[in-house]
Write an enzyme that holds these catalytic residues in place. Structure first.
Site, PDB file in Angstrom:
ATOM      1  N   SER A 190      -9.913 -23.063  37.387  1.00 42.13           N
ATOM      2  CA  SER A 190     -10.366 -22.278  38.535  1.00 42.13           C
ATOM      3  C   SER A 190      -9.412 -21.105  38.760  1.00 42.13           C
ATOM      4  CB  SER A 190     -10.390 -23.156  39.796  1.00 42.13           C
ATOM      5  OG  SER A 190     -10.586 -22.386  40.967  1.00 42.13           O
ATOM      6  N   TYR A 203      -6.240 -29.366  45.428  1.00 36.21           N
ATOM      7  CA  TYR A 203      -7.216 -28.957  44.420  1.00 36.21           C
ATOM      8  C   TYR A 203      -6.623 -27.895  43.500  1.00 36.21           C
ATOM      9  CZ  TYR A 203     -11.494 -26.713  42.599  1.00 36.21           C
ATOM     10  OH  TYR A 203     -12.465 -26.165  41.792  1.00 36.21           O
TER      11      TYR A 203
END
Length: 295
Positions: A190, A203
């Protein structure tokens, strides 16, 4: 160039914020989203680039995973995809799209946070597909905490790390005996790995680890002829968003393109990395962030 042949403007012709306020309980549902995500159902055209390949895709019930499963099938691959038990309806729909493309499609409900489930999944792929040529580690969990680290419970931290890291590690280790020379692993990292949001601290941490894991495993497996790469999406309009963020109305507005990606826009990156055209590409992180640079 005529208007008919004009390439699409990446800043337009896709849903843009502001989006209607909406919230769902995790893991979220595609059908309850407004606007509904585009997985390429009406747009993706395959060309046989993955003909005869066998793919195992985690988190294939919705979002990027569904778009990748659909694209792989239309490119000629058979697909086994995973979903959580509570996502069985969504998983069946993704498998239906694979079969509609004329390929063998199976959805496997499982909880990848358990090592035994990862082994069962690999065994199922061997049984259903006859092997694995492409492993896509896409399943992930996040939960935004506006108060940052003080609000991240041990329970949440454990769920994020086990879903995003443990499962990827276990699946790579257990699928390795099935991956032939010319096979590949594609991990989903990401933009958060490079530009972490404080509300997604745990995360983002796991996504940074995925970059390191990808590069290290690529070096290890190069002499076996197995490639390992990753895709780094920016904001993408999936059920994970309304089920884990407190406010989605401006989601994606901070990217240079001014909007989030639709899942269908990510699938071609995975197709390329899975194809023989990427035979000299390994240890790569493909930037699909909407213009945000990876540092």
């Amino acid at each position: 160039m005529t208007a008919r042949n004009q390439p699409p403007d990446p800043t337009g012709r896709r849903p843009r914020p502001p989006f209607p306020p909406q919230h769902q309980r995790p893991p979220g549902s595609t059908g309850e989203m407004t606007p509904r995500p585009d997985h390429g159902e009406d747009s993706y055209r395959g060309g046989g680039r993955l003909a005869g390949k066998r793919a195992l895709i985690t988190g294939g019930d919705s979002g990027i995973g569904r778009a990748v499963a659909l694209a792989f099938a239309r490119e000629g691959a058979d697909v086994l995809l995973t979903n959580l038990p509570e996502e069985q309806e969504e998983g069946r729909e993704s498998a239906r799209l694979v079969r509609e493309a004329g390929r063998h499609g199976v959805n496997a409900p499982c909880d990848l946070r358990e090592e035994t489930e990862c082994q069962r999944l690999v065994d199922l792929a061997a049984e259903e597909l006859g092997g694995v040529d492409v492993l896509v580690n896409n399943a992930a969990f996040q939960m935004a905490q506006p108060d940052g680290i003080r609000a991240i419970t041990t329970e949440q931290f454990d769920r994020v790390v086990r879903t995003n890291l443990y499962a990827m590690f276990w699946l790579c280790k257990k699928a390795l005996p099935l991956l032939p020379e010319g096979g590949c692993v594609i991990n989903t990292t990401s933009v958060q790995a490079y530009s972490p949001s404080p509300q997604l601290l745990d995360y983002a941490m796991t996504k940074g680890a995925i970059v390191t894991f990808t590069q290290g495993l690529a070096a290890e497996l190069a002499n076996r002829g197995v490639r390992v790469n990753a895709v780094a999406p920016g904001p993408v309009w999936t059920p994970l968003i309304p089920s884990t963020l407190p406010d989605v109305t401006g989601f994606g507005s901070g990217s240079p393109l001014g909007r989030p990606a639709q899942p269908a826009e990510l699938a071609p990156a995975y197709v390329f990395l899975a194809s023989d055209e990427a035979g000299y590409v390994t240890g790569c992180v493909l930037n699909a962030t909407g213009g945000n640079p990876l540092r």
